[in-house]
Design an enzyme around this catalytic site. Structure first.
Site, PDB file in Angstrom:
ATOM      1  CG  HIS A 114      -0.535   0.113   2.505  1.00  0.00           C
ATOM      2  ND1 HIS A 114      -1.055   0.986   3.420  1.00  0.00           N
ATOM      3  CD2 HIS A 114       0.464  -0.537   3.128  1.00  0.00           C
ATOM      4  CE1 HIS A 114      -0.403   0.868   4.554  1.00  0.00           C
ATOM      5  NE2 HIS A 114       0.519  -0.047   4.404  1.00  0.00           N
ATOM      6  CG  ASP A 162       2.975  -2.415   6.058  1.00  0.00           C
ATOM      7  OD1 ASP A 162       2.338  -2.506   7.121  1.00  0.00           O
ATOM      8  OD2 ASP A 162       2.573  -1.783   5.064  1.00  0.00           O
ATOM      9  CD  GLN A 209      -4.517  -4.159   6.475  1.00  0.00           C
ATOM     10  OE1 GLN A 209      -5.433  -4.820   6.983  1.00  0.00           O
ATOM     11  NE2 GLN A 209      -4.617  -2.861   6.268  1.00  0.00           N
ATOM     12  CE  LYS A 222      -4.402   0.073   8.765  1.00  0.00           C
ATOM     13  NZ  LYS A 222      -5.472   0.392   7.842  1.00  0.00           N
ATOM     14  CB  CYS A 237      -3.990   3.275   0.402  1.00  0.00           C
ATOM     15  SG  CYS A 237      -5.183   4.312   1.230  1.00  0.00           S
TER      16      CYS A 237
END
Ligand code: ALA
Length: 407
Positions: A124, A201, A204, A227, A365
């Site tokens: 993203h 990253d 998520q 998140k 994104c």
């Protein structure tokens, strides 16, 4: 492993119990942000009602209490991701700031003209644009691992991209669009064989998969609180001690210094070197409460529930004529992107809202990934621990109604 009591879990989330357009809210946008349990809201309220003071800089009781609560949260994060040292946990605003921090600091000590940075086609924007900044600043080049038709990274192409000029591999643990869980162990092993550091990253992944940074041996792991059932405006950079020591500070200001004189400033020890200014104390304390909440449910129970939801939703959605799922990798988190033949995703999203169903529509994104799959946008349902099969039924019934409407 134990089966979670989802009715009981839903009772912990006040926001879920509301009507939207006269329908019970069905919240399926958890990759975008999750809702907050009462314990997180309460921890932040308690902080403001009883303990608020600036931290690390006063001797009075209130400030010491606030400092203690803030630093307790650092310990909770350390244990949650199994970092070796508490000073490897740096608090930031969120994943975006975290990746910008690492990219900017490495650009000043580790990346030079002609060097290469490897990312993937499923990143993203937060894991693309900061590296483009680095390339503009240093004269380094961005290399991109391609994504296959079913949404997996091509590991052979990845291996071929690495060479003596590669300075970092920055990759998402799980895709916010495709749901793909990347083979990060293998990626780290391949990169480390060539002495290349790896940034993951984790935005998520961290609320949906167990994360053990020592076992993974990743160099950086970055995620956001909002998140993972925590508040907005708070996130974490985990960095191996050796990298955090090697990197210069990101921002200058109070708290990150040891001594300031006009000719020269020396910096505070880790992790404070990277925490300039007044921290988001309530946010960090809220994040600590979110970690408690996740641990109380048990990560393996969460994974099992969300995998059941993913399997059920995939089966049910596939029955809808003209629906194409984008991202069919064998290993996925609870994220399903799809398009409905002949109806623009934005129209689908707006129509679903009239039935109380909240999904994200758009490019998520991740514009280059949309281009890869030849679509301007997708509809995305993303699950959290409080979602149910009944909610997926509502999504499916609503999609059928939307199809009938647009016929
Ligand atoms: N917040 C973004 C998403 O919805 C990245 O996936």
């Amino acid at each position: 492993m134990k089966k979670l009591n989802i009715t009981k879990i839903r009772a912990d989330f006040p926001l879920l119990h509301q009507q939207v357009h006269n329908h019970p809210l069905v919240y399926l946008d958890n990759s975008n942000t999750t809702q907050k349990p009462q314990s997180v809201i309460q921890a932040m309220n308690d902080y403001y009602e009883h303990d608020n003071a600036n931290i690390h800089r006063s001797v009075y009781n209130l400030s010491e209490r606030a400092t203690q609560l803030f630093e307790n949260a650092r310990d909770k994060i350390k244990h949650f991701i199994n970092a070796k040292h508490r000073h490897e946990i740096v608090f930031v605003k969120g994943t975006t700031e975290g990746i910008n921090l690492v990219a900017d600091c490495l650009s000043r000590c580790h990346i030079n003209a002609g060097d290469e940075i490897v990312i993937s086609a499923m990143e993203h924007h937060s894991n693309i644009v900061p590296w483009q900044f680095v390339c503009e600043k240093t004269g380094a080049h961005l290399k991109v691992i391609p994504v296959s038709e079913n949404g997996e990274l091509d590991l052979q192409k990845f291996t071929d991209l690495l060479n003596e000029k590669t300075r970092i591999v920055a990759i998402t643990h799980a895709s916010n669009v495709l749901g793909t869980i990347n083979p990060i162990e293998k990626i780290i092993e391949i990169a480390h064989e060539k002495n290349i550091p790896v940034l993951l990253d984790g935005a998520q992944a961290v609320a949906h998969l167990p994360v053990d940074v020592q076992k993974l041996d990743c160099d950086f792991y970055i995620f956001s609180a909002h998140k993972m059932y925590g508040p907005t405006g708070t996130g974490v950079v985990y960095g191996k001690e050796k990298w955090l020591h090697a990197m210069p500070p990101y921002q200058g200001g109070g708290s990150m210094i040891q001594q300031v004189t006009f000719p020269k400033t020396t910096y505070a020890d880790l992790p404070y070197k990277f925490e300039a200014g007044t921290s988001n104390m309530a946010g960090v304390i809220g994040l600590g409460a979110a970690v408690d909440y996740i641990q109380h449910l048990g990560m393996e129970n969460i994974v099992s529930h969300e995998q059941d939801l993913l399997a059920y939703a995939t089966r049910q959605l596939q029955k809808i004529p003209g629906l194409r799922i984008i991202g069919t990798a064998p290993e996925k988190i609870g994220v399903i992107s799809f398009i409905l033949e002949g109806i623009h995703p934005h129209d689908v999203g707006t129509a679903l809202d009239t039935y109380g169903v909240a999904v994200r529509v758009g490019h998520h994104c991740a514009m280059p990934l949309m281009e890869r799959f030849g679509v301007p946008a997708t509809i995305r349902a993303s699950f959290g621990v409080y979602n149910t099969e009944e909610e997926i039924d509502v999504l499916v019934e609503s999609l059928l109604k939307v199809q009938a409407l647009f016929k």
